[in-house]
Design a protein around this motif. Sequence first.
Motif, PDB file in Angstrom:
ATOM      1  N   UNK A  93       7.717   9.303   9.348  1.00 53.57           N
ATOM      2  CA  UNK A  93       8.650   9.522   8.234  1.00 53.57           C
ATOM      3  C   UNK A  93       8.886   8.237   7.435  1.00 53.57           C
ATOM      4  N   UNK A  94       9.072   7.129   8.138  1.00 47.27           N
ATOM      5  CA  UNK A  94       9.295   5.862   7.433  1.00 47.27           C
ATOM      6  C   UNK A  94       8.020   5.394   6.725  1.00 47.27           C
ATOM      7  N   UNK A  95       6.861   5.679   7.294  1.00 51.38           N
ATOM      8  CA  UNK A  95       5.600   5.338   6.630  1.00 51.38           C
ATOM      9  C   UNK A  95       5.434   6.127   5.333  1.00 51.38           C
ATOM     10  N   UNK A  96       5.790   7.409   5.358  1.00 51.82           N
ATOM     11  CA  UNK A  96       5.698   8.248   4.159  1.00 51.82           C
ATOM     12  C   UNK A  96       6.660   7.742   3.088  1.00 51.82           C
ATOM     13  N   UNK A  97       7.863   7.322   3.478  1.00 53.82           N
ATOM     14  CA  UNK A  97       8.821   6.764   2.527  1.00 53.82           C
ATOM     15  C   UNK A  97       8.262   5.516   1.854  1.00 53.82           C
ATOM     16  N   UNK A  98       7.644   4.653   2.645  1.00 51.04           N
ATOM     17  CA  UNK A  98       7.074   3.420   2.106  1.00 51.04           C
ATOM     18  C   UNK A  98       5.934   3.736   1.148  1.00 51.04           C
ATOM     19  N   UNK A  99       5.056   4.629   1.544  1.00 52.28           N
ATOM     20  CA  UNK A  99       3.893   4.972   0.714  1.00 52.28           C
ATOM     21  C   UNK A  99       4.323   5.670  -0.573  1.00 52.28           C
ATOM     22  N   UNK A 100       5.411   6.414  -0.545  1.00 46.74           N
ATOM     23  CA  UNK A 100       5.880   7.151  -1.720  1.00 46.74           C
ATOM     24  C   UNK A 100       6.663   6.276  -2.698  1.00 46.74           C
ATOM     25  N   UNK A 101       6.922   5.025  -2.358  1.00 48.21           N
ATOM     26  CA  UNK A 101       7.685   4.131  -3.222  1.00 48.21           C
ATOM     27  C   UNK A 101       6.881   3.768  -4.465  1.00 48.21           C
ATOM     28  N   UNK A 112       7.097   1.196  -6.321  1.00 47.38           N
ATOM     29  CA  UNK A 112       6.730  -0.223  -6.309  1.00 47.38           C
ATOM     30  C   UNK A 112       5.411  -0.458  -5.569  1.00 47.38           C
ATOM     31  N   UNK A 113       5.199   0.287  -4.509  1.00 41.96           N
ATOM     32  CA  UNK A 113       3.945   0.168  -3.758  1.00 41.96           C
ATOM     33  C   UNK A 113       2.776   0.596  -4.638  1.00 41.96           C
ATOM     34  N   UNK A 114       2.920   1.690  -5.353  1.00 42.96           N
ATOM     35  CA  UNK A 114       1.841   2.178  -6.224  1.00 42.96           C
ATOM     36  C   UNK A 114       1.614   1.230  -7.399  1.00 42.96           C
ATOM     37  N   UNK A 115       2.692   0.718  -7.971  1.00 38.11           N
ATOM     38  CA  UNK A 115       2.554  -0.229  -9.077  1.00 38.11           C
ATOM     39  C   UNK A 115       1.848  -1.496  -8.596  1.00 38.11           C
ATOM     40  N   UNK A 116       2.232  -1.997  -7.437  1.00 38.31           N
ATOM     41  CA  UNK A 116       1.581  -3.174  -6.873  1.00 38.31           C
ATOM     42  C   UNK A 116       0.116  -2.926  -6.573  1.00 38.31           C
ATOM     43  N   UNK A 117      -0.189  -1.746  -6.067  1.00 41.37           N
ATOM     44  CA  UNK A 117      -1.586  -1.406  -5.770  1.00 41.37           C
ATOM     45  C   UNK A 117      -2.414  -1.331  -7.053  1.00 41.37           C
ATOM     46  N   UNK A 118      -1.827  -0.780  -8.121  1.00 43.88           N
ATOM     47  CA  UNK A 118      -2.549  -0.719  -9.394  1.00 43.88           C
ATOM     48  C   UNK A 118      -2.772  -2.110  -9.971  1.00 43.88           C
ATOM     49  N   UNK A 119      -1.761  -2.982  -9.877  1.00 46.57           N
ATOM     50  CA  UNK A 119      -1.924  -4.355 -10.345  1.00 46.57           C
ATOM     51  C   UNK A 119      -2.999  -5.080  -9.541  1.00 46.57           C
ATOM     52  N   UNK A 120      -2.981  -4.875  -8.234  1.00 45.01           N
ATOM     53  CA  UNK A 120      -3.975  -5.513  -7.371  1.00 45.01           C
ATOM     54  C   UNK A 120      -5.375  -5.028  -7.728  1.00 45.01           C
TER      55      UNK A 120
END
Length: 85
Positions: A4-12, A14-22
């Motif tokens: 559940x906590x992993x899904x919360x982190x992945x759904x953030x 900021x994580x997707x924005x950071x991944x796109x920038x990377x």
Amino acid sequence: MNIESMVKIIATPYIWFGAMLYGGSFFVYLFALSKGEIGRLSPIAQALTILGLVFVSVVFFHENMTLSKVIGTVFLMVGAIIIFR
């Protein structure tokens, strides 16, 4: 860490924005490497990464800009200029 906590982190967002920038920076780096020498571009990329981290840590996370950070930042910029020439 549970699922559940992993899904919360992945759904953030900021994580997707950071991944796109990377991902975008990876393609910019590949393009730069196709146009120049790796011996000159790689140190510049590393120096810019560190300078960016210092900038983000001071501006967004309100870390103190100590004398050692200032000296290190100046050395990074001077070294990058020397290598790039």
